[in-house]
Write an enzyme that holds these catalytic residues in place. Structure first.
Site, PDB file in Angstrom:
ATOM      1  N   ASP A  89       0.867  -1.168   0.000  1.00  0.00           N
ATOM      2  CA  ASP A  89       0.000   0.000   0.000  1.00  0.00           C
ATOM      3  C   ASP A  89       0.907   1.222   0.000  1.00  0.00           C
ATOM      4  O   ASP A  89       2.021   1.180   0.496  1.00  0.00           O
ATOM      5  CB  ASP A  89      -0.926  -0.012   1.218  1.00  0.00           C
ATOM      6  CG  ASP A  89      -1.973   1.087   1.109  1.00  0.00           C
ATOM      7  OD1 ASP A  89      -2.211   1.543  -0.031  1.00  0.00           O
ATOM      8  OD2 ASP A  89      -2.525   1.504   2.128  1.00  0.00           O
ATOM      9  N   GLY A  91       0.696   4.227   1.371  1.00  0.00           N
ATOM     10  CA  GLY A  91       0.724   5.211   2.447  1.00  0.00           C
ATOM     11  C   GLY A  91      -0.518   6.086   2.399  1.00  0.00           C
ATOM     12  O   GLY A  91      -0.773   6.882   3.296  1.00  0.00           O
ATOM     13  N   ASP A 143      -2.633   7.992  -2.922  1.00  0.00           N
ATOM     14  CA  ASP A 143      -3.936   8.661  -3.051  1.00  0.00           C
ATOM     15  C   ASP A 143      -4.269   9.500  -1.822  1.00  0.00           C
ATOM     16  O   ASP A 143      -3.600   9.439  -0.801  1.00  0.00           O
ATOM     17  CB  ASP A 143      -5.043   7.631  -3.308  1.00  0.00           C
ATOM     18  CG  ASP A 143      -5.226   6.654  -2.143  1.00  0.00           C
ATOM     19  OD1 ASP A 143      -4.242   6.384  -1.437  1.00  0.00           O
ATOM     20  OD2 ASP A 143      -6.348   6.154  -1.959  1.00  0.00           O
ATOM     21  N   GLN A 194     -11.483   7.182  -6.062  1.00  0.00           N
ATOM     22  CA  GLN A 194     -12.110   7.677  -4.841  1.00  0.00           C
ATOM     23  C   GLN A 194     -13.487   8.243  -5.172  1.00  0.00           C
ATOM     24  O   GLN A 194     -14.021   7.997  -6.245  1.00  0.00           O
ATOM     25  CB  GLN A 194     -11.223   8.758  -4.200  1.00  0.00           C
ATOM     26  CG  GLN A 194      -9.909   8.222  -3.620  1.00  0.00           C
ATOM     27  CD  GLN A 194     -10.140   7.375  -2.366  1.00  0.00           C
ATOM     28  OE1 GLN A 194     -11.222   7.377  -1.770  1.00  0.00           O
ATOM     29  NE2 GLN A 194      -9.119   6.627  -1.964  1.00  0.00           N
ATOM     30  N   GLY A 221     -11.414   4.221  -0.256  1.00  0.00           N
ATOM     31  CA  GLY A 221     -12.344   5.089   0.457  1.00  0.00           C
ATOM     32  C   GLY A 221     -13.660   4.457   0.850  1.00  0.00           C
ATOM     33  O   GLY A 221     -14.591   5.154   1.248  1.00  0.00           O
ATOM     34  N   ASP A 271      -8.150  -6.963   0.617  1.00  0.00           N
ATOM     35  CA  ASP A 271      -7.213  -7.072   1.729  1.00  0.00           C
ATOM     36  C   ASP A 271      -7.963  -6.531   2.922  1.00  0.00           C
ATOM     37  O   ASP A 271      -8.891  -5.744   2.774  1.00  0.00           O
ATOM     38  CB  ASP A 271      -5.970  -6.206   1.512  1.00  0.00           C
ATOM     39  CG  ASP A 271      -6.252  -4.757   1.848  1.00  0.00           C
ATOM     40  OD1 ASP A 271      -6.828  -4.067   0.986  1.00  0.00           O
ATOM     41  OD2 ASP A 271      -5.968  -4.328   2.980  1.00  0.00           O
ATOM     42  N   CYS A 310     -14.758 -26.428   8.841  1.00  0.00           N
ATOM     43  CA  CYS A 310     -13.541 -25.706   8.440  1.00  0.00           C
ATOM     44  C   CYS A 310     -12.353 -26.653   8.306  1.00  0.00           C
ATOM     45  O   CYS A 310     -12.198 -27.593   9.075  1.00  0.00           O
ATOM     46  CB  CYS A 310     -13.231 -24.617   9.450  1.00  0.00           C
ATOM     47  SG  CYS A 310     -11.760 -23.664   9.031  1.00  0.00           S
ATOM     48  N   CYS A 312      -9.152 -25.460   8.280  1.00  0.00           N
ATOM     49  CA  CYS A 312      -7.943 -24.738   8.670  1.00  0.00           C
ATOM     50  C   CYS A 312      -7.132 -25.567   9.667  1.00  0.00           C
ATOM     51  O   CYS A 312      -7.624 -26.512  10.270  1.00  0.00           O
ATOM     52  CB  CYS A 312      -8.280 -23.376   9.270  1.00  0.00           C
ATOM     53  SG  CYS A 312      -8.691 -23.404  11.025  1.00  0.00           S
ATOM     54  N   CYS A 315      -8.743 -25.839  13.189  1.00  0.00           N
ATOM     55  CA  CYS A 315      -9.891 -26.743  13.272  1.00  0.00           C
ATOM     56  C   CYS A 315      -9.469 -28.189  13.010  1.00  0.00           C
ATOM     57  O   CYS A 315      -9.961 -29.109  13.657  1.00  0.00           O
ATOM     58  CB  CYS A 315     -10.979 -26.306  12.296  1.00  0.00           C
ATOM     59  SG  CYS A 315     -11.764 -24.755  12.785  1.00  0.00           S
ATOM     60  N   HIS A 342      -7.506 -19.375  11.574  1.00  0.00           N
ATOM     61  CA  HIS A 342      -8.871 -19.778  11.231  1.00  0.00           C
ATOM     62  C   HIS A 342      -9.575 -18.702  10.402  1.00  0.00           C
ATOM     63  O   HIS A 342     -10.178 -19.006   9.370  1.00  0.00           O
ATOM     64  CB  HIS A 342      -9.677 -20.062  12.504  1.00  0.00           C
ATOM     65  CG  HIS A 342     -11.133 -20.275  12.241  1.00  0.00           C
ATOM     66  ND1 HIS A 342     -11.642 -21.486  11.833  1.00  0.00           N
ATOM     67  CD2 HIS A 342     -12.182 -19.422  12.265  1.00  0.00           C
ATOM     68  CE1 HIS A 342     -12.949 -21.368  11.640  1.00  0.00           C
ATOM     69  NE2 HIS A 342     -13.305 -20.126  11.891  1.00  0.00           N
TER      70      HIS A 342
END
Length: 356
Positions: A89, A91, A143, A194, A221, A271, A310, A312, A315, A342
């Site tokens: 990213d 900033g 941005d 945006q 945004g 993300d 699950c 994972c 689990c 998880h």
RNA sequence: GCAGGGAUGACGGAGCGGUCAAUCGUACCUGACUGUAAAUCAGGCGGCCUACGGCCUACGGGGGUUCAAAUCCCUCUCCCUGCA
């Protein structure tokens, strides 16, 4: 480079994002490793949840240990032992999250870091340079992100315009700095649109970003407190407007329901800190997108796993809710780790449902 | 045995005549968390109620003084520190 592989009736699509260090199938979710680590997890543990790409942050890594240092140490991949693609990213989010400690000028943003007190200047050019030095595979344009509060709202139009000017500067600097790099070794560059909750602005911004030479377009945004209905309305509105040849990345979204909705409205990438932060705070998602607060007494004697559907690591190994609760109550870091695993897996499974 | 000091809600620990159902911390209960200032933050935490108000029971036990006591006096029990 992004390639759409399959488009479905439900509005979702699957595709392949090609980066210089490998392919990633979409839709996909990127765990957040702000400072180069997904909190409490080792890279291989993150990979085991099915995470195809890792997100790291320009702002934080610039402050410490610094991009020069990272570069010297062999780049972020080697430094953090993550061999797959890394997205950084720019900033830009800190313009929003550190809004009380920053000053925006046309040139860029001056931050006063809350932790160290030091002043940091970030400009589109600087952000590009830092991300390239870090060794990022997917670089985000710098941005200007505004909040939706009453005082911030008035800035929306101005922020969109500035985001566009900064995008042009980001693209120009990126091209300049990568001119000598062969195309196959060049990272990707994503632009960010945006516009707050203003549809006209959003459309204008999306069209602007898509008209530039970027590999992907990010919706910025959103998920800043606008509420589910407003977010969905905007995603619905934007769905038919995307350029199908570019990747569509909804930044900062991680609520399972939002993920599904966005995927079914043409979004490819996500993300969010939610799976890991919530995990560390004792909250996990279980089948049906329900949430479980593992700290609650109700789980004190519950022998069942977090979610029997699950697959994972947590689990699979059969850690009980009672054990997890105990770990949380006693403040053991293992609690946050197991819950993070998880939650991350929960989101990956959603993405996998929509892949080919 | 003598002389001092002390006993406060689950625990630690304030308060030393009224504004005290009692600061604060921990524990406990609940809630928040969306491009990570976040392994963080917020609220609750004696009982009952026809609840932005009221009633009851509470500051080691018992008894007093006072319009009024966790706060003052007497006494008992237990703990700590000196001296024998």
């Amino acid at each position: 480079m992004f390639e759409e592989v399959n488009k479905r009736q439900d509005g979702s699509r699957s595709g392949i994002l090609t980066t210089r260090v490998g392919l990633a199938e979409t839709p996909l979710f990127m765990p957040v490793a702000t400072r180069g680590a997904v909190k409490t997890l080792e890279p291989e543990e993150v990979a085991a949840t099915g995470a195809p790409i890792l997100l790291a942050n320009t702002y934080h890594l610039h402050i410490s240990p610094g991009e020069k240092q990272v570069k010297k140490l062999g780049g972020l991949h080697r430094f953090a032992s993550w061999l797959g693609p890394i997205l950084t990213d720019s900033g830009g989010f800190q313009v929003f999250s550190l809004s009380h400690a920053r000053k925006i000028t046309e040139d860029g943003v001056i931050f006063k870091d809350p932790a160290s007190g030091q002043q940091i200047l970030l400009t589109p050019e600087k952000s590009m340079k830092i991300q390239l030095d870090l060794g990022s595979d997917i670089i985000m344009a710098f941005d200007d992100l505004t909040g939706l509060g009453l005082t911030e709202r008035g800035r929306t139009n101005e922020a969109v315009e500035r985001t566009h000017r900064w995008l042009l500067r980001s693209v120009a600097e990126f091209k300049k700095l990568t001119a000598k790099t062969p195309k196959a070794k060049r990272p990707l560059l994503f632009g960010i649109q945006q516009g707050g909750l203003d549809k006209k602005l959003r459309q204008k911004s999306l069209e602007f970003v898509q008209s530039t030479d970027v590999d992907g377009v990010a919706i910025g945004g959103l998920s800043v407190g606008e509420g589910t209905r407003a977010m969905h309305a905007m995603l619905e509105f934007l769905a038919p407007l995307y350029d199908p040849a570019k990747a569509h990345y909804l930044m900062g979204v991680g609520e399972p329901g939002n993920l599904r909705f966005a995927i079914e409205h043409g979004v490819d990438m996500f993300d969010c800190v939610l799976p890991t932060r919530n995990g560390r705070h004792g909250s996990v998602w279980i089948t049906g997108d329900k949430r479980l607060n593992l700290k609650n007494v109700a789980h004190a004697t519950d022998k069942s796993p977090l979610d029997k559907n699950c697959d994972c690591h947590t689990c699979n190994l059969g850690y009980s809710r009672a054990y997890l609760r105990h770990l949380f109550k006693s403040g053991d870091p293992l609690a946050g780790k197991l819950a993070s695993i998880h939650n991350l897996r929960y989101l990956q499974r959603i993405c996998e449902e929509y892949r080919n």
